[in-house]
Design a protein around this motif. Structure first.
Motif, short mmCIF file in Angstrom:
data_model
loop_
_atom_site.label_atom_id
_atom_site.label_comp_id
_atom_site.label_asym_id
_atom_site.label_seq_id
_atom_site.Cartn_x
_atom_site.Cartn_y
_atom_site.Cartn_z
N VAL A 1 58.23 36.56 -8.43
CA VAL A 1 57.41 37.76 -8.25
C VAL A 1 56.94 37.86 -6.80
O VAL A 1 57.00 38.94 -6.18
CB VAL A 1 56.20 37.74 -9.23
N PRO B 1 56.42 45.13 -7.56
CA PRO B 1 56.64 44.29 -8.73
C PRO B 1 56.29 45.01 -10.04
O PRO B 1 55.23 45.61 -10.18
CB PRO B 1 55.68 43.12 -8.51
N THR C 1 50.17 38.11 -11.59
CA THR C 1 49.87 39.36 -10.89
C THR C 1 48.58 39.34 -10.05
O THR C 1 48.43 40.19 -9.19
CB THR C 1 49.76 40.52 -11.90
N PHE D 1 51.00 46.30 -8.34
CA PHE D 1 51.98 45.89 -9.33
C PHE D 1 51.81 46.77 -10.56
O PHE D 1 50.80 47.48 -10.70
CB PHE D 1 51.78 44.41 -9.73
#
Ligand code: SF4
Length: 300
Positions: free
Chosen positions: A123, A133, A148, A154
């Protein structure tokens, strides 16, 4: 002197034909190496020092009870930790969360699974290379938060509707929570390409090998079993995904946490029963369910 009975006993009545039940144990099932390592690490540290686990080490009540019996504490927030040592689970954590723990002076025992680490690296690499992402997974799952939390921007998607809600971008980088079915990841990535034909879409397959093996093996038994019993914690994402996969392929599915949840009526008319289990289910729990399935009388 013995004498023959005047009326010999009548012959035994013919027994109704009984169909032996076949129990199909999935070729790959149950606890993965990442969870085994994390539990071993927790059990090794617990007797020597007060230990707080940050989040659920595994989504399985049997394993959690074993840890609590060892004096381990579970907290979901770093601020609530009152022991000098805290453990990161196999699900991993963001750098931000690790820094928060270190800033509080906590000693960290890190049980992050290497395959979750690989997903973090994937990621981060996508983001560094200029891809927006898109993580396929459960928004509130601890692993997805870890994947995340360090990102400036994202999206997390799980359904087709989630793809429809995405804003246009020049470049999308798709990765996944390690326990997602790979078919879902491919399907949503395909939809993303359809929705934004002008965008560059790069897909990193971060679904872990043990999850893939369990998913494929569950699919195999679902194709030939009348009933499939899936063993695992009720909140375990990968266990629920195994149950969903079996149901999609036509089997009657029952998700149990332990053998105590099983009901004989579920097996009515079932000549073949499949058995699978999530990656946090202990061997002894799976074995007990299998013994019960083999011992339960066949009913029409
Ligand atoms: S499910 Fe996969 S990523 Fe998660 S702990 Fe097990 S092996 Fe590691």
């Amino acid at each position: 002197m013995s004498s023959l009975p005047l009326h010999p006993p009548p012959p035994a009545p013919p027994q109704p034909p009984t169909q032996p039940r076949t129990v199909l144990r999935a070729a790959h099932l149950g606890m993965c190496f990442g969870v085994r390592n994390a539990i071993a690490l927790a059990l090794a540290h617990a007797p020597t020092q007060p230990l707080t686990i940050l989040g659920d080490l595994v989504h399985n009540p049997t394993v959690l009870k074993r840890l609590l019996d060892q004096g381990v504490t579970i907290q979901h927030q770093v601020a609530a930790v009152s022991t000098p040592t805290a453990m990161i689970t196999a699900h991993g954590a963001s750098r931000r969360r690790l820094a928060e723990a270190q800033a509080r002076g906590l000693r960290i025992v890190d049980a992050t699974c290497p395959l979750v680490r690989a997903a973090h690296a994937a990621v981060q690499n996508l983001a560094r290379a200029g891809f927006h992402p898109v993580v396929v997974g459960l928004r509130d799952h601890v692993e997805v938060r870890g994947l995340t939390e360090d990102l400036a921007a994202f999206d997390v998607v799980l359904t087709e509707e989630d793809i429809r809600r995405l804003r246009p971008r020049a470049r999308f980088g798709v990765a996944a929570q390690t326990t997602q079915p790979i078919e879902r990841v491919r399907h949503l990535a395909g939809l993303l390409r359809e929705r934004f034909p002008g965008a560059e879409v790069r897909v990193c397959d971060t679904v872990c090998q043990p999850t893939k093996q369990r998913q494929y093996a569950a699919l195999e038994i679902a194709r030939c079993a009348d009933v499939v019993v899936v063993v695992g914690g009720i909140h375990s994402n990968n266990t629920r995904e195994l149950a969903a996969t079996c149901a999609r392929h036509g089997a009657r599915v029952h998700h149990v946490q332990t053998a105590a949840d099983l009901r004989p009526a579920w097996l009515a008319g079932a000549a073949t029963v499949g058995l699978t289990a999530g990656t946090s289910t202990p061997d002894e729990v799976v074995d007990e369910v299998e013994r019960w399935l083999r011992a339960c009388p066949v009913a029409d």
